[in-house]
Write an enzyme that holds these catalytic residues in place. Structure first.
Site, PDB file in Angstrom:
ATOM      1  N   ASP A   1       1.076  -1.029   0.097  1.00  0.00           N
ATOM      2  CA  ASP A   1       0.164  -0.128   0.113  1.00  0.00           C
ATOM      3  C   ASP A   1       0.975   1.321  -0.051  1.00  0.00           C
ATOM      4  OD1 ASP A   1      -1.675   1.980   0.460  1.00  0.00           O
ATOM      5  OD2 ASP A   1      -2.125   1.400   2.498  1.00  0.00           O
TER       6      ASP A   1
ATOM      7  N   LYS B   1       2.780  11.477  -3.206  1.00  0.00           N
ATOM      8  CA  LYS B   1       1.936  10.689  -4.113  1.00  0.00           C
ATOM      9  C   LYS B   1       0.731  11.459  -4.754  1.00  0.00           C
ATOM     10  CE  LYS B   1      -1.554   6.937  -3.304  1.00  0.00           C
ATOM     11  NZ  LYS B   1      -2.154   5.915  -2.284  1.00  0.00           N
TER      12      LYS B   1
ATOM     13  N   GLU C   1      -7.269   0.519  -4.555  1.00  0.00           N
ATOM     14  CA  GLU C   1      -7.071   0.393  -2.913  1.00  0.00           C
ATOM     15  C   GLU C   1      -8.630  -0.049  -2.579  1.00  0.00           C
ATOM     16  OE1 GLU C   1      -5.914   4.320  -1.758  1.00  0.00           O
ATOM     17  OE2 GLU C   1      -3.953   4.124  -2.595  1.00  0.00           O
TER      18      GLU C   1
ATOM     19  N   ASP D   1     -12.732   5.566   2.925  1.00  0.00           N
ATOM     20  CA  ASP D   1     -11.203   5.689   3.354  1.00  0.00           C
ATOM     21  C   ASP D   1     -10.745   7.251   3.552  1.00  0.00           C
ATOM     22  OD1 ASP D   1      -8.553   5.724   3.317  1.00  0.00           O
ATOM     23  OD2 ASP D   1      -8.189   4.651   1.376  1.00  0.00           O
TER      24      ASP D   1
END
Ligand code: ADP
Ligand code: MG
Length: 628
Positions: free
Chosen positions: A26, A87, A187, A209
């Site tokens: 991850d 990211k 994800e 999330d």
């Protein structure tokens, strides 16, 4: 094994029976996690303090980049040499980044290389791909140290909304880190896999999330073990960091301090974050920090904190409402809710989500590790072959048991699916009205060395002489790997079928053993098969002889009869033994002993023909009668 799990736009990788281990990663905005399946259990790979999370932070101070906690510790002192949240820049062009520039703590370097963003860090210039590669290298090293051998393959997760450019940038980063990407998995899909939802009831699942700096809500549709991302939504600038900010601002107001440098602000934010995380477990906490020589100490209770963050959680719920609307669904359509991201640990977040979806969300797996766990399961499936293996070929041959326990292969191993193949069989005995169909899996020649998949009986075959019925057995494996075996008697259309999942429950070790055995035993299997075939043939001859003796036994004198009986019992003994040559000799002896008897029966038949029957009818009768 034969469940297919892939997402739209992802091409399934052809699976190879590779034995090498692969890790699941991850690669998060705030934290990254590496996990892998050992035995049959997914496990997060932790440091010596039991910490699974690696802060997605890289410090460029000396020669070698420093990653993780150590890099995070350098942040207050070297805010210009420590990169976090890279990211957000993956796959972004210079234009996008300039638009974001105000919100970014880094200096974007001008460059000539085709629009690719580069960041100025101290005296060097690095790209987001290179920075991500440094994080991936650290995770790879953690895995290798833990396992004691090289790791070269990984499944890496990406946000469901990542576009092609961002996905390719992630793949490039992996390549740079020396990792082959088996697959990029979304994800939310990874989180759903971690909870085993791929084998749960079909329907709509929501993945909520809330990480450090981003909020993602995804709706997945599960159908036949395949997750499809129906809709995604969220807020790319909303997360636990905002909780920290709210708390830091509250502390600044209470203490009256202002005008912090960027380094001081980072120290205060880290203190706020620590207090916030304590408040998840405890009803109260203290925010402690030393800024420019002043010590700040502020006690805060959970209720006060909740008042501060309630509007932020409200924003996540608005995004949830929006994504449901986009998908033309309501909260009542959602079968299950999965919590992902460290910030879903906050009790108020859980309570609000439960209230919104009118159900208790799934939260048994650590929300900041659940995505890596799912990635590890997928990595395991892709390399080792488990129940969730994406399968585009048949891993072991599929066949049917025939007389004598021999396996007749219908579909060979490595045949691409979907596939349908048929083979014709016939009855073995006169007047046989049923046939047991036994489907098996494996490479060996005999049933007892293969794996039984299922049996069923075809009944209602019209009474015919042995060998006259035409029974077509069809093996059909669909795209989901579901095998259906059907049998049909062609002259009458009588049918029967079963559906089985060929490799369900077959572990990778078992599969490897079966394949290895088929090679090492190839020769002895062939011998055994020939022996079994000889036995079947001999038994067929003995059965036919018994029928002929019953019908026309009177044609034989006592001496002839005892010679036939002796030869028959010799063959019966040979059949009971293991010697194929002896069975052959027995068959030849019986053939010689019954020669005269066969001649007499033939004469009888000709006499009958002379009494008005046509010769071809008589011959047909003889042949199907199967008399020796
Ligand atoms: P990302 O997916 O963005 O990489 P994570 O899922 O690791 O991030 O979430 C990080 C966030 O979770 C941080 O804001 C962190 O403070 C928060 N967090 C972690 N543990 C807790 C906790 N016990 N209570 C509250 N927030 C937490
Ligand atoms: Mg995350």
């Amino acid at each position: 094994m034969l469940l297919q799990i892939h997402e739209p736009g992802e091409t399934p990788e052809p699976h190879a029976l590779e034995r090498s281990q692969a890790i699941g990663i991850d690669l998060g905005t705030t934290n990254s996690v590496v996990a892998m399946v050992s035995g049959s259990h997914p496990e997060v790979l932790r440091d010596s303090h039991g910490e699974g999370l690696v802060p997605s932070v890289v410090a460029y101070l000396g020669e070698e980049p420093v990653v993780g906690k150590a890099a995070l510790a350098e942040l207050p002192r070297h805010p210009d040499r420590v990169i976090a949240s890279v990211k957000r820049l993956m796959g972004r062009g210079l234009g996008d980044v300039k638009r974001l520039a105000g919100a970014l703590p880094y200096e974007v370097a001008e460059n000539d290389k085709g629009g690719m963003v580069r960041l100025r860090v101290g005296d060097r210039v690095v790209s987001p791909v290179e920075i991500s590669a440094d994080i991936l290298k650290a995770l790879k090293t953690r895995a290798e140290e833990k396992l004691g051998h090289r790791v070269e393959k990984a499944v890496i997760t990406v946000p469901a909304y990542f576009d092609d450019a961002a996905r390719n940038a992630t793949k490039d980063a992996a390549r740079l880190a020396g990792l082959e990407v088996l697959r990029l998995v979304n994800e939310p899909t990874a989180a759903a896999l971690a909870y085993g939802l791929d084998s749960a009831a079909e329907g709509i699942y929501a993945v909520y999330d809330l990480g450090g700096g981003t909020f993602d809500i995804s709706l997945l549709k599960l159908q036949k073990g395949v997750f499809q991302v129906l809709a995604t939504g969220g807020d790319s600038a909303l997360g636990g960091d905002d909780f920290d900010h709210a708390l830091a601002e509250w502390a600044m107001k209470r203490t009256g301090i202002a005008g912090l440098t960027s380094g001081e602000a980072k120290i205060l934010l880290q203190a706020a974050r620590a207090a916030k995380e304590r408040l998840t477990m405890a009803p109260g906490a203290e925010l402690k920090a030393t800024i420019a020589g002043h010590e700040i100490r502020q006690s805060i209770d959970r209720g006060t904190f909740e008042v501060l963050i309630e509007p932020l959680i409200g924003r996540t719920l608005r995004a949830c409402r929006q994504v449901l609307e986009d998908a033309r669904l309501t909260a009542a359509d959602v079968k299950g809710v999965v919590l992902v991201g460290g910030s879903t640990r906050v009790p108020l977040v859980r309570a609000f989500v439960a209230d919104f979806f009118k159900q208790q969300p799934l939260a048994d797996i650590d929300p900041d590790e659940v995505v890596a766990v799912g990635a590890a399961l997928q990595a395991h499936a892709l390399t080792r072959g488990s129940d969730t293996l994406l399968l585009d070929v048949i891993p072991l041959s599929l066949g049917i048991e025939t007389m004598g326990g021999i396996v007749e292969k219908v579909i060979e191993r490595n045949t691409p699916i979907p596939v349908t193949k048929a083979q014709d069989f016939t009855t073995y005995q006169d007047g046989q009205t049923g046939m047991l169909i036994h489907a098996v899996q494996g490479e060996r020649e005999t049933v007892d060395a293969c794996r039984s998949l299922g049996r069923f009986e075809l009944t209602g075959i019209p009474s015919m002489v042995a060998g006259a019925a035409r029974i077509r057995v069809t093996f059909a494996v669909d795209a989901d790997g579901l095998l259906t075996v059907s049998a049909e008697e062609r002259t009458t259309g009588v049918k029967a079928e079963i559906a089985v999942k060929p490799s369900y429950g077959l572990s990778d070790e078992e599969m490897a053993t079966m394949l290895r055995d088929s090679l090492t035993h190839a020769r002895e299997d062939m011998e055994r098969r020939l022996l079994l075939e000889s036995r079947v043939e001999a038994e067929r001859v003995l059965l036919a002889l018994a029928a002929a003796l019953k019908a026309d036994g009177g044609l034989l004198g006592p001496a002839e009869r005892s010679e036939v009986d002796r030869a028959a019992s010799g063959l019966r003994q040979a059949v009971a033994g293991e010697d194929r040559a002896r069975i052959h000799a027995g068959m030849e002896a019986l053939d010689r002993a019954t020669h005269g008897f066969a001649q007499k029966r033939m004469d009888l038949a000709i006499q009958a023909a002379l009494k008005g029957q046509r010769l071809d009818e008589v011959e047909a009768g003889m042949a199907t009668d199967g008399a020796p």
